[in-house]
Write an enzyme that holds these catalytic residues in place. Structure first.
Site, PDB file in Angstrom:
ATOM      1  N   HIS A 233       0.798  -1.244   0.000  1.00 62.37           N
ATOM      2  CA  HIS A 233       0.000   0.000   0.000  1.00 62.37           C
ATOM      3  C   HIS A 233       0.829   1.292   0.000  1.00 62.37           C
ATOM      4  O   HIS A 233       0.793   2.092   0.931  1.00 62.37           O
ATOM      5  CB  HIS A 233      -0.999   0.015   1.158  1.00 62.37           C
ATOM      6  CG  HIS A 233      -0.489  -0.485   2.477  1.00 62.37           C
ATOM      7  ND1 HIS A 233       0.663  -0.038   3.075  1.00 62.37           N
ATOM      8  CD2 HIS A 233      -1.005  -1.413   3.327  1.00 62.37           C
ATOM      9  CE1 HIS A 233       0.840  -0.645   4.235  1.00 62.37           C
ATOM     10  NE2 HIS A 233      -0.160  -1.502   4.400  1.00 62.37           N
ATOM     11  N   ASP A 306      -6.436  -3.379   0.093  1.00 62.07           N
ATOM     12  CA  ASP A 306      -6.226  -3.355   1.544  1.00 62.07           C
ATOM     13  C   ASP A 306      -7.590  -3.359   2.241  1.00 62.07           C
ATOM     14  O   ASP A 306      -7.818  -2.643   3.216  1.00 62.07           O
ATOM     15  CB  ASP A 306      -5.393  -2.152   1.975  1.00 62.07           C
ATOM     16  CG  ASP A 306      -4.863  -2.271   3.403  1.00 62.07           C
ATOM     17  OD1 ASP A 306      -5.018  -3.352   4.007  1.00 62.07           O
ATOM     18  OD2 ASP A 306      -4.314  -1.277   3.912  1.00 62.07           O
TER      19      ASP A 306
END
Length: 426
Positions: A233, A306
């Site tokens: 991420h 995520d």
């Protein structure tokens, strides 16, 4: 199991060199043929997909299914139902469960429950026992039990020495190491991006340096040990620069980002709504632009979500709420709208980012529409505009950062192993 013939569909499969309008035959759970003007066989269900687009099932290599231990937020079955609704046919689930996914026993639980799920589930095990950052897990045993990668996602391994040892052990056992890059000392209790908005709101912020510092550390370790490292991420311009430079030097680094990092900024936090809080946080326009450029130039290898479900009551207090947002059902539409429809990248490039590359990096099946392969397939109406309505999401939790937004590109049908697991036309 039914056999299907999808007629007159636009087929996009970059790994197979396909970008054409034709037919796809699915039989016995596998792709049987891909060509123009295939003839129906007796007993086959024929579906006319004129005006629709088919591509390999998406692979999200960073999700939190919250199972075991936090099933009030999500569980393996509901998370995979959300995945199917987003055209995602495989997910890699992170280990911050309860108990932590650090043993063959927990891996067996996950895989047994996932056997009946609407997406393939590939578990990511912990780097350290209990994710405590002190003792490495038995990676040989974890690999044998079905893990595809290791990570202490949610926090970094604090010791550089132990992290390097973990990366070497993972490499020796055929496991990918995934790093959550965040210096917790620099974060020091921050709950959103450190900048003008956090100052105005009077809340502690997360400095970009936190992500940049650990990203640089992991790259240095991978370079020294000659191992792979996957940076999770990515959200800052600085981290992108480190990764781009490392790739040019031949370091074995790959990375991912999520749609909210190339579409949204910390300005949304002015609403004091915890649904806009995640970790790493929404940052500034300069970071958003850097993430877009990194997607365009190939620095970013994968787009993930995520996906981090939290119950409504947990997100009620802006300051005290846990970080995390759901994303499995919106990732394709958000990415298509923000990147393809806007002319920044092609649809083929998007499929590489969301299917082909994750399969390669994890070493799992997928990313193809090819005779003989398992029929994992997503079909979208690229002309359909729709509004994200949280109450209609399939996840147990509704904490989406995209609530109320309009996107173009709607998944209408998803197949896993040749079975239709999602059909929005019903």
């Amino acid at each position: 199991m039914p056999s299907y013939l999808f007629k007159n569909v636009h087929i996009v499969s970059p790994a197979d060199g396909l970008d054409l309008t034709g037919d796809i035959r699915v039989k016995d759970g596998r792709f049987a043929a891909v060509a123009e003007n295939l003839s129906p066989e007796p007993g086959v269900v024929v579906l006319d997909m004129s005006g629709k687009t088919a591509f390999p099932g998406l692979i999200d290599m960073h999700v939190h299914l919250r199972d075991p231990g936090f099933t009030h937020k999500e569980d393996i079955l509901t998370g995979c139902e959300a995945a199917a609704a987003g055209g995602v046919t495989a997910v890699a689930c992170m280990p911050n469960t309860k108990p932590v996914t650090d043993s063959p026993e927990v891996l067996r639980y996950i895989l047994e429950k996932a056997a009946s799920a609407k997406a393939h589930v590939y578990p990511v095990a912990a780097i350290t026992q209990g994710m405590q950052g002190q003792t490495l897990t038995d990676m040989a045993a974890l690999k044998a039990a079905g893990a595809v990668a290791v990570s202490d996602d949610g926090k970094p391994v604090p010791s550089a020495r132990l992290m390097e040892e973990g990366m070497i052990s993972a490499e020796q056992n055929g496991l990918l190491t995934i790093s959550h890059c965040e210096d917790l000392d620099l974060i020091n209790g921050g709950i959103m991006h450190k900048g003008a908005v956090s100052t105005e709101l009077g809340v502690p912020g997360m400095d970009r340096a936190s992500e940049d510092a650990i990203t640089a550390r992991e790259i240095a370790l991978a370079d020294s040990a000659n191992t792979r490292i996957h940076i999770a991420h990515v959200s800052t311009a600085g981290a992108v620069d480190f990764i781009r430079s490392a790739k040019k030097r031949g370091v074995k680094v790959t990375c991912e980002t999520a749609p909210h990092y190339f579409l949204l900024t910390h300005e949304l936090l002015r609403k004091r709504d915890a649904d806009y809080r995640m970790n790493p946080p929404l940052r500034e326009e300069s970071d958003v632009q850097a993430m877009r450029e990194a997607v365009i130039d190939g620095t970013v290898d994968c787009i993930v979500t995520d996906h981090a479900p939290h119950a409504k009551e947990e997100k009620a207090d802006f300051v005290k709420a846990p970080n995390g947002v759901v994303g499995l059902e919106t990732s394709f539409a958000a990415s298509y709208t923000g990147l393809v429809k806007s002319g920044l990248i092609s649809l083929s490039r998007l499929i590489e980012l969301m299917s082909v590359n994750p399969a390669k990096i994890l070493g799992v099946p997928g990313g193809h529409i090819r005779a003989g392969d398992a029929a994992d397939l997503a079909i979208a109406d690229l002309g359909r505009t729709w509004t994200v309505e949280p109450e209609k999401l399939h996840s147990k939790s509704k904490n989406t950062v995209f609530k109320g937004m309009d996107f173009t590109g709607k998944i209408i049908c998803t197949l896993k192993d040749g079975e239709i697991v999602y059909n929005c036309e019903k």
